[in-house]
Scaffold this motif. Structure first.
Motif, short mmCIF file in Angstrom:
data_model
loop_
_atom_site.label_atom_id
_atom_site.label_comp_id
_atom_site.label_asym_id
_atom_site.label_seq_id
_atom_site.Cartn_x
_atom_site.Cartn_y
_atom_site.Cartn_z
N THR A 7 0.84 -1.20 0.00
CA THR A 7 0.00 0.00 0.00
C THR A 7 0.88 1.25 0.00
O THR A 7 0.63 2.20 -0.74
CB THR A 7 -0.93 0.01 1.22
OG1 THR A 7 -1.67 -1.20 1.22
CG2 THR A 7 -1.88 1.17 1.18
N PHE A 56 -4.14 -0.83 -11.81
CA PHE A 56 -2.70 -0.56 -11.81
C PHE A 56 -2.06 -0.94 -10.49
O PHE A 56 -0.98 -1.52 -10.44
CB PHE A 56 -2.41 0.90 -12.14
CG PHE A 56 -2.48 1.20 -13.60
CD1 PHE A 56 -1.55 0.65 -14.46
CD2 PHE A 56 -3.49 1.97 -14.11
CE1 PHE A 56 -1.63 0.89 -15.82
CE2 PHE A 56 -3.58 2.21 -15.47
CZ PHE A 56 -2.65 1.67 -16.32
N ILE A 66 -1.85 -4.71 -10.34
CA ILE A 66 -0.79 -5.26 -11.19
C ILE A 66 0.57 -5.11 -10.51
O ILE A 66 1.38 -6.02 -10.51
CB ILE A 66 -0.80 -4.61 -12.59
CG1 ILE A 66 -2.01 -5.12 -13.39
CG2 ILE A 66 0.49 -4.90 -13.35
CD1 ILE A 66 -2.19 -4.49 -14.74
N ASN A 106 2.84 -8.34 -9.26
CA ASN A 106 4.11 -8.67 -9.89
C ASN A 106 5.32 -8.47 -9.01
O ASN A 106 6.42 -8.83 -9.39
CB ASN A 106 4.29 -7.80 -11.14
CG ASN A 106 3.37 -8.20 -12.26
OD1 ASN A 106 2.90 -9.33 -12.31
ND2 ASN A 106 3.10 -7.28 -13.17
N TYR A 165 8.44 -8.48 -6.63
CA TYR A 165 9.31 -9.60 -6.31
C TYR A 165 10.32 -9.27 -5.21
O TYR A 165 10.49 -10.04 -4.28
CB TYR A 165 10.04 -10.02 -7.58
CG TYR A 165 11.10 -11.08 -7.39
CD1 TYR A 165 10.75 -12.42 -7.28
CD2 TYR A 165 12.45 -10.74 -7.32
CE1 TYR A 165 11.71 -13.38 -7.11
CE2 TYR A 165 13.41 -11.71 -7.16
CZ TYR A 165 13.04 -13.03 -7.05
OH TYR A 165 14.00 -13.99 -6.87
N PRO A 202 5.36 -14.78 -7.36
CA PRO A 202 6.57 -14.50 -8.14
C PRO A 202 7.86 -15.12 -7.59
O PRO A 202 8.65 -15.62 -8.38
CB PRO A 202 6.63 -12.97 -8.18
CG PRO A 202 5.23 -12.56 -8.11
CD PRO A 202 4.57 -13.55 -7.18
N PHE A 235 -0.42 -17.25 -13.85
CA PHE A 235 -0.11 -16.02 -13.15
C PHE A 235 -0.17 -14.80 -14.06
O PHE A 235 -0.54 -13.71 -13.63
CB PHE A 235 1.28 -16.15 -12.53
CG PHE A 235 1.57 -15.07 -11.54
CD1 PHE A 235 0.92 -15.07 -10.32
CD2 PHE A 235 2.44 -14.05 -11.84
CE1 PHE A 235 1.16 -14.07 -9.40
CE2 PHE A 235 2.68 -13.05 -10.93
CZ PHE A 235 2.04 -13.06 -9.71
N LEU A 236 0.21 -14.98 -15.33
CA LEU A 236 0.28 -13.85 -16.26
C LEU A 236 -1.07 -13.53 -16.89
O LEU A 236 -1.35 -12.38 -17.22
CB LEU A 236 1.28 -14.12 -17.38
CG LEU A 236 2.72 -14.45 -16.97
CD1 LEU A 236 3.56 -14.77 -18.20
CD2 LEU A 236 3.36 -13.32 -16.20
N VAL A 251 -3.21 -10.52 -15.80
CA VAL A 251 -2.61 -9.23 -16.16
C VAL A 251 -2.80 -8.93 -17.64
O VAL A 251 -3.09 -7.80 -18.02
CB VAL A 251 -1.11 -9.24 -15.80
CG1 VAL A 251 -0.47 -7.92 -16.19
CG2 VAL A 251 -0.92 -9.49 -14.32
N MET A 252 -2.66 -9.98 -18.47
CA MET A 252 -2.87 -9.76 -19.90
C MET A 252 -4.31 -9.29 -20.16
O MET A 252 -4.54 -8.37 -20.94
CB MET A 252 -2.61 -11.04 -20.69
CG MET A 252 -1.17 -11.51 -20.64
SD MET A 252 -0.93 -12.84 -21.82
CE MET A 252 0.41 -13.73 -21.07
N THR A 277 -4.74 -5.74 -19.03
CA THR A 277 -4.09 -4.81 -19.95
C THR A 277 -5.01 -4.47 -21.11
O THR A 277 -5.13 -3.32 -21.53
CB THR A 277 -2.78 -5.42 -20.48
OG1 THR A 277 -2.01 -5.84 -19.38
CG2 THR A 277 -2.01 -4.41 -21.30
N ILE A 278 -5.66 -5.53 -21.63
CA ILE A 278 -6.53 -5.29 -22.78
C ILE A 278 -7.76 -4.46 -22.35
O ILE A 278 -8.17 -3.54 -23.06
CB ILE A 278 -6.92 -6.64 -23.42
CG1 ILE A 278 -5.66 -7.22 -24.08
CG2 ILE A 278 -8.03 -6.48 -24.45
CD1 ILE A 278 -5.74 -8.67 -24.44
N LEU A 324 -7.78 -2.33 -20.05
CA LEU A 324 -7.34 -1.05 -19.51
C LEU A 324 -6.80 -0.10 -20.55
O LEU A 324 -6.39 1.01 -20.23
CB LEU A 324 -6.21 -1.39 -18.54
CG LEU A 324 -5.93 -0.45 -17.41
CD1 LEU A 324 -7.12 -0.46 -16.49
CD2 LEU A 324 -4.71 -0.90 -16.67
N LEU A 347 -4.07 3.32 -20.07
CA LEU A 347 -2.73 2.79 -19.94
C LEU A 347 -1.68 3.86 -19.68
O LEU A 347 -0.89 3.78 -18.76
CB LEU A 347 -2.39 2.07 -21.24
CG LEU A 347 -1.62 0.78 -21.16
CD1 LEU A 347 -2.22 -0.13 -20.12
CD2 LEU A 347 -1.65 0.10 -22.50
N ILE A 380 0.81 4.37 -16.26
CA ILE A 380 2.23 4.05 -16.13
C ILE A 380 3.07 5.26 -15.84
O ILE A 380 4.21 5.13 -15.44
CB ILE A 380 2.77 3.35 -17.39
CG1 ILE A 380 2.57 4.20 -18.61
CG2 ILE A 380 2.14 1.98 -17.57
CD1 ILE A 380 3.23 3.64 -19.83
#
Lengths: 315, 313
Positions: free
Chosen positions: B184, B239, B242, B246, B248, B263, B287-288, B291-292, B295-296, B298, B302, B306
């Motif tokens: 957070t 966002f 994501i 992800n 790590y 991860p 896991f991916l 997110v894919m 992404t589509i 969003l 985008l 970012i």
């Protein structure tokens, strides 16, 4: 609209919560709303940072909490700044930064420039190109070690197919000359879309009438590109470089998975070396000083850069 | 722009640009397609050379991902009752029996708990702060906003040591709550900046009308501003999710078991003699994929997401 304002007020605010909030001035609400965020950031970011500074003057070791802590003054700092190994890590980091940004800027800008031709379906392809940067670097890095396998990997196979170099004859991750490039390739694959998106925003911010005016002045397409397109996209491009620079300076997950810093230490970025000092050798005081040096470096470079960026913007 | 504009690219230009971009997209998507394909290969197919593009699909990777297995003697295998279900059949064909579930499910659930928990908290705190920054006069507002953004520049390792020590003494190390608070704190800068941008775009007149109607500030915020900001809140949430999904470095440094997310776990999936690539690929795919998909969904937001909204379209 027949009822008087007092009646309307009375109907609109029945809840006791509302009654309590009513007593609060805007100023109080502002503080109430901002305070939790500031508090959390102080607790989880600023306080630890100050603690890091304090630790950096000691010989504390986190795996031996009962050992007496001694103040060693600037000893950690002088040891780091005179250690040739660390300078080598810094060089590795600098090379990594230079080449990743170089490729990402060139490919990213070219892609944005092409996408801006507004061919049919460009939105769909843009979205697909962007997917790699949204994924987990650690998971992606791990999978690329598979693609880079000399005997079985897809990458080596494609290189063999295109150039005739036998796939088993080169090790992307095991060779001193190739492994830095292996990292650059994956980082470029992941983050080119980021540069591309920002460049695209820059290109789309240029109003058409500027080109129309240039066309009337009979400026050649090449001239238009260098005197209109490039300068107008430059601030965006520089912003992309700033973000990528900061991110890649603290790069950790992708490289840990790909090479872990090896072979030897040819891909050992500063952040990987720092992790080793802090969480494997447990030299907490020493690595705190190291962390502070890295942090100051990023901030120093970033603020010089931001000054340059503002100058470009003002032009 | 009209079709006759001189800035409109010619048909030939569009064709060349389209071909080049699609070519790049296909190359860039190849590793992803390869991950998904490898997840459906048998271990032998996964490591055959030249790489197999056409293969007999198998669920062995997914079975290996979710189970732990033990090898048994052929006699013992023959003595067992017939296999129940496809997973058992696949495993028995390799001369093994299923010993129990693997840790993948647990790690995935941790990712979900920590991801959604920290996203929820970032959004709640972020929306309140963003509203205040957008609507009220706050002393040193610009400095505070920059301070919030600058916390994102810090390398995770620079603060990981004291957080590690702090969490150890507070009993927060390797707990879901600890990781939720940490993510957070990392996400809040993004949330405040993005949400402030979205709330700035909602006309103040709506709230003023509500205030005149007798709503309190707080009611106006809940009943007028929040519904208007819903799309912005949703994309900011994705966002944040994501990022937490992800992450790590903190996960690997600060967790060891109970609260470890996927991860750090996926790369440690080991088979016989090294990594079990179909199982790794199966784990990576599961896991991916979210997110894919995000992404589509969003794509319109985008750019702002970012860059913390630093680049305005």
């Amino acid at each position: 609209m027949t009822s008087n304002p007092i009646d309307r007020l009375a109907r609109a605010t029945p809840a006791p919560m509302a009654a309590r909030m009513r007593g609060l001035s805007d100023r109080a609400i502002a503080w109430l709303f901002v305070a939790p965020t500031i508090f959390l950031l102080l607790a989880v970011n600023i306080f630890p940072l100050i603690w890091t500074v304090r630790l950096s003057f000691t010989n504390f070791r986190a795996n031996r909490p009962n050992q007496a802590v001694e103040w060693v003054g600037l000893e950690n700092y002088t040891r780091i700044l005179t250690d040739p190994g660390i300078w080598q890590n810094m060089q590795v980091t600098a090379h990594f930064l230079f080449w990743t940004i170089f490729f990402q800027v060139i490919i990213g800008f070219s892609l944005a420039w092409l996408i801006n031709r507004k061919f049919r379906g460009n939105d769909l392809w843009t979205t697909l190109i962007v997917i790699p940067m949204m994924l987990s670097p650690a998971v992606v890095g791990n999978f690329w070690t598979f693609l880079y396998q000399p005997q079985i990997g897809l990458f080596n196979y494609v290189v063999e197919f295109l150039t005739g170099t036998p796939a088993a004859s080169f090790q992307m991750l095991g060779s001193v000359t190739l492994s830095p490039w292996a990292i650059v390739i994956v980082d470029t694959w992941m983050w080119t879309p980021f540069v591309m998106l920002i460049c695209l925003a820059g290109l789309r911010s240029i109003p058409d009438y500027i080109y129309e005016a240039a066309e009337i002045d009979r400026a050649s397409k090449l001239r238009q590109f260098f005197t209109l397109t490039v300068p107008m996209v430059l601030p965006f491009l520089m912003l992309a470089v700033l973000f990528r620079g900061i991110e890649n300076f603290k790069m950790f997950d992708l490289v840990v998975q790909l090479t872990g810093g090896g072979p030897g230490s040819v891909t050992e970025l500063a952040s990987i070396n720092l992790k080793r000092e802090a969480f494997e050798k447990w030299r907490t005081g020493y690595s705190s000083a190291y962390a502070i040096i890295l942090f100051v470096t990023v901030f120093g470079l970033a603020s010089i850069y931001v000054k340059a960026l503002n100058k470009v913007k003002e032009r | 722009m009209s079709a006759y504009s001189i800035t409109e690219p010619s048909g030939r230009q569009k064709w060349v640009a389209g071909t080049l971009v699609i070519g790049y997209a296909l190359i860039t998507l190849l590793p992803l397609v390869w991950i998904i394909m490898t997840g459906f290969k048998t271990p032998a197919d996964a490591i055959s050379y030249p790489p197999k593009v056409v293969f007999q699909p198998s669920l062995e990777g997914y079975v290996n991902l979710f189970t732990t297995r033990t090898r048994v003697t052929p006699e013992a295998l023959a003595a067992l009752p017939p296999p129940s279900g496809f997973a058992e059949t696949i495993v028995r064909n390799r001369g093994m029996v299923i010993a129990g579930p693997s840790k993948f499910g647990e790690r995935f659930v941790n990712s979900v708990i920590i991801g959604f928990g920290s996203t929820f908290l970032s959004i709640v705190l972020g929306t309140l702060a963003a509203y205040a920054f957008s609507r009220f006069k706050i002393p040193l507002k610009d400095d505070l906003l920059f301070f919030i953004l600058s916390t994102r520049m810090m390398p995770p390792i620079a603060v990981a040591i004291p957080i590690f020590l702090m969490y150890r003494s507070l009993g927060l190390s390797d707990t879901h709550l600890g990781m939720i608070l940490l993510y957070t704190a990392v996400n809040i800068s993004l949330a405040v900046w993005l949400l402030k941008g979205f709330i700035d775009e909602i006309p103040r007149e709506y709230e003023e009308a509500a205030l005149i109607d007798g709503y309190t500030r707080f009611q106006a915020f809940v009943k007028v501003v929040l519904p208007q900001a819903a799309t912005g809140i949703a994309s900011t949430a994705i966002f944040c999710l994501i990022f937490a999904w992800n992450e790590y470095a903190f996960a690997v440094l600060l967790t060891s078991g109970t609260a470890q997310t996927a991860p750090p776990f996926i790369p440690t999936i080991i088979g016989i003699g090294g990594q079990d690539w179909p199982a790794v690929a199966a784990g990576a795919t599961l896991f991916l994929l979210p997110v894919m998909v995000f992404t589509i969904l969003l794509r319109k937001h985008l750019l702002r997401g970012i860059t913390f909204g630093a680049v305005r379209k």
